[in-house]
Motif scaffolding. Sequence first.
Motif, mmCIF file in Angstrom:
data_model
loop_
_atom_site.group_PDB
_atom_site.id
_atom_site.type_symbol
_atom_site.label_atom_id
_atom_site.label_comp_id
_atom_site.label_asym_id
_atom_site.label_seq_id
_atom_site.Cartn_x
_atom_site.Cartn_y
_atom_site.Cartn_z
ATOM 1 N N ALA A 1 0.816 -1.218 0.000
ATOM 2 C CA ALA A 1 0.000 0.000 0.000
ATOM 3 C C ALA A 1 0.853 1.273 0.000
ATOM 4 O O ALA A 1 0.377 2.349 -0.369
ATOM 5 C CB ALA A 1 -0.939 0.000 1.208
ATOM 6 N N ASP A 2 2.118 1.155 0.404
ATOM 7 C CA ASP A 2 2.989 2.334 0.414
ATOM 8 C C ASP A 2 3.291 2.841 -0.994
ATOM 9 O O ASP A 2 3.607 4.018 -1.173
ATOM 10 C CB ASP A 2 4.293 2.027 1.162
ATOM 11 C CG ASP A 2 4.048 1.756 2.641
ATOM 12 O OD1 ASP A 2 3.088 2.328 3.189
ATOM 13 O OD2 ASP A 2 4.793 0.970 3.235
ATOM 14 N N ILE A 3 3.203 1.959 -1.979
ATOM 15 C CA ILE A 3 3.383 2.392 -3.372
ATOM 16 C C ILE A 3 2.329 3.450 -3.698
ATOM 17 O O ILE A 3 2.630 4.495 -4.265
ATOM 18 C CB ILE A 3 3.240 1.189 -4.348
ATOM 19 C CG1 ILE A 3 4.299 0.120 -4.057
ATOM 20 C CG2 ILE A 3 3.331 1.656 -5.804
ATOM 21 C CD1 ILE A 3 4.060 -1.194 -4.793
ATOM 22 N N VAL A 4 1.108 3.168 -3.292
ATOM 23 C CA VAL A 4 0.010 4.111 -3.535
ATOM 24 C C VAL A 4 0.215 5.389 -2.714
ATOM 25 O O VAL A 4 -0.017 6.498 -3.206
ATOM 26 C CB VAL A 4 -1.355 3.457 -3.216
ATOM 27 C CG1 VAL A 4 -2.478 4.468 -3.355
ATOM 28 C CG2 VAL A 4 -1.596 2.273 -4.137
ATOM 29 N N ALA A 5 0.704 5.231 -1.501
ATOM 30 C CA ALA A 5 0.923 6.406 -0.638
ATOM 31 C C ALA A 5 1.953 7.352 -1.266
ATOM 32 O O ALA A 5 1.748 8.569 -1.302
ATOM 33 C CB ALA A 5 1.382 5.953 0.748
ATOM 34 N N VAL A 6 3.044 6.794 -1.779
ATOM 35 C CA VAL A 6 4.085 7.620 -2.405
ATOM 36 C C VAL A 6 3.526 8.298 -3.652
ATOM 37 O O VAL A 6 3.684 9.497 -3.865
ATOM 38 C CB VAL A 6 5.325 6.762 -2.774
ATOM 39 C CG1 VAL A 6 6.337 7.585 -3.572
ATOM 40 C CG2 VAL A 6 5.975 6.195 -1.524
ATOM 41 N N ARG A 7 2.840 7.499 -4.463
ATOM 42 C CA ARG A 7 2.246 8.009 -5.702
ATOM 43 C C ARG A 7 1.306 9.192 -5.419
ATOM 44 O O ARG A 7 1.388 10.240 -6.065
ATOM 45 C CB ARG A 7 1.457 6.849 -6.308
ATOM 46 C CG ARG A 7 0.939 7.028 -7.677
ATOM 47 C CD ARG A 7 0.736 5.674 -8.306
ATOM 48 N NE ARG A 7 -0.461 4.973 -7.870
ATOM 49 C CZ ARG A 7 -0.621 3.644 -7.989
ATOM 50 N NH1 ARG A 7 0.313 2.893 -8.480
ATOM 51 N NH2 ARG A 7 -1.739 3.070 -7.587
ATOM 52 N N GLN A 8 0.443 9.028 -4.423
ATOM 53 C CA GLN A 8 -0.533 10.081 -4.121
ATOM 54 C C GLN A 8 0.143 11.342 -3.602
ATOM 55 O O GLN A 8 -0.237 12.453 -3.965
ATOM 56 C CB GLN A 8 -1.562 9.572 -3.109
ATOM 57 C CG GLN A 8 -2.572 8.639 -3.773
ATOM 58 C CD GLN A 8 -3.517 7.985 -2.783
ATOM 59 O OE1 GLN A 8 -3.177 7.805 -1.608
ATOM 60 N NE2 GLN A 8 -4.687 7.582 -3.245
ATOM 61 N N ARG A 9 1.170 11.155 -2.759
ATOM 62 C CA ARG A 9 1.848 12.326 -2.209
ATOM 63 C C ARG A 9 2.559 13.108 -3.311
ATOM 64 O O ARG A 9 2.487 14.339 -3.384
ATOM 65 C CB ARG A 9 2.847 11.895 -1.118
ATOM 66 C CG ARG A 9 3.545 13.038 -0.412
ATOM 67 C CD ARG A 9 2.588 13.842 0.455
ATOM 68 N NE ARG A 9 2.022 13.038 1.516
ATOM 69 C CZ ARG A 9 2.614 12.839 2.700
ATOM 70 N NH1 ARG A 9 3.754 13.417 2.968
ATOM 71 N NH2 ARG A 9 2.058 12.077 3.612
ATOM 72 N N VAL A 10 3.216 12.365 -4.199
ATOM 73 C CA VAL A 10 3.925 13.013 -5.313
ATOM 74 C C VAL A 10 2.933 13.759 -6.213
ATOM 75 O O VAL A 10 3.173 14.890 -6.623
ATOM 76 C CB VAL A 10 4.745 11.977 -6.115
ATOM 77 C CG1 VAL A 10 5.261 12.577 -7.420
ATOM 78 C CG2 VAL A 10 5.902 11.457 -5.279
#
Lengths: 128, 147
Positions: free
Chosen positions: B25-34
């Motif tokens: 789920a951290d992949i999505v977290a990084v993507r969203q923050r960027v």
Amino acid sequence: MPYGPIPILKLGSTLLATIQIELHDTVVDSFQNDVLEEIERTGSNGLIIDISALETVDSYVARMLANTGKMAKLMGAETVIVGMRPAVAATLVRMGYFMEGISTALSLEEGLELHARRSKMPDGMVDS
Amino acid sequence: MKVTSSSGMYQTERERWEIRIDKEADIVAVRQRVRDIAKEHRFDQFAVAALTTAASELSRNVWVHAQKGVALISVLRNGHKIGVELEFVDHGPGIVDLNRALAGGFSTSHSLGLGLSGTKRLVDEFNIDTGPGRGTKIVIRKWKKEF
């Protein structure tokens, strides 16, 4: 009837899957299985995947979409991906990924028309 | 607080984010923050998609190959120029054949084989430091186009 986080609806002989959420890899994997099972269950010969809500399509999601289309094709259903955003198209091509062999249409309406035209055509006729 | 580096670029403390990667789920977290940061700084939609996709590819690399690592997101300012820098660090196995990985068209696992080579084409600057048993550090930058 909804199937998991991505709803898959039946419209006549076509299945419509609209991806409206930020895609986790696990959702991507289960979506592929769900959609193939639904093709079998409903006997649909067409599949439309609406990605107009997706702001990001990375190589993992692109491969899943292309592979889902190939799998559906093996089962006898044609896939059209509709609503790809300009920035998504540009990003995929810049990365070197061209979604070869996958039909696309600008909108859901055009995707449905494409399916309708195809199902009226005799076997082996190429869409012009 | 401003931190001036030798290259003349500075970052404010507020403009640096750190996201740990140790689950899918951290992949999505990084993507969203960027994506949020790029939009907030008014990058055009093509640049937002390029940065977000690059973030997704590189954070997935961390997760798939090293299982844990960290993503550092920074907003860069150099004169009038605004950029976003993404740094991914892991202590995983490292990349044995870097030339082959950067040439693309091959994949050791899970994705298209376009992860690194594709990402490189999406950004303005791409630096990688890796080797067998040394882990991997990748830094990419994309500058906002001024019209």
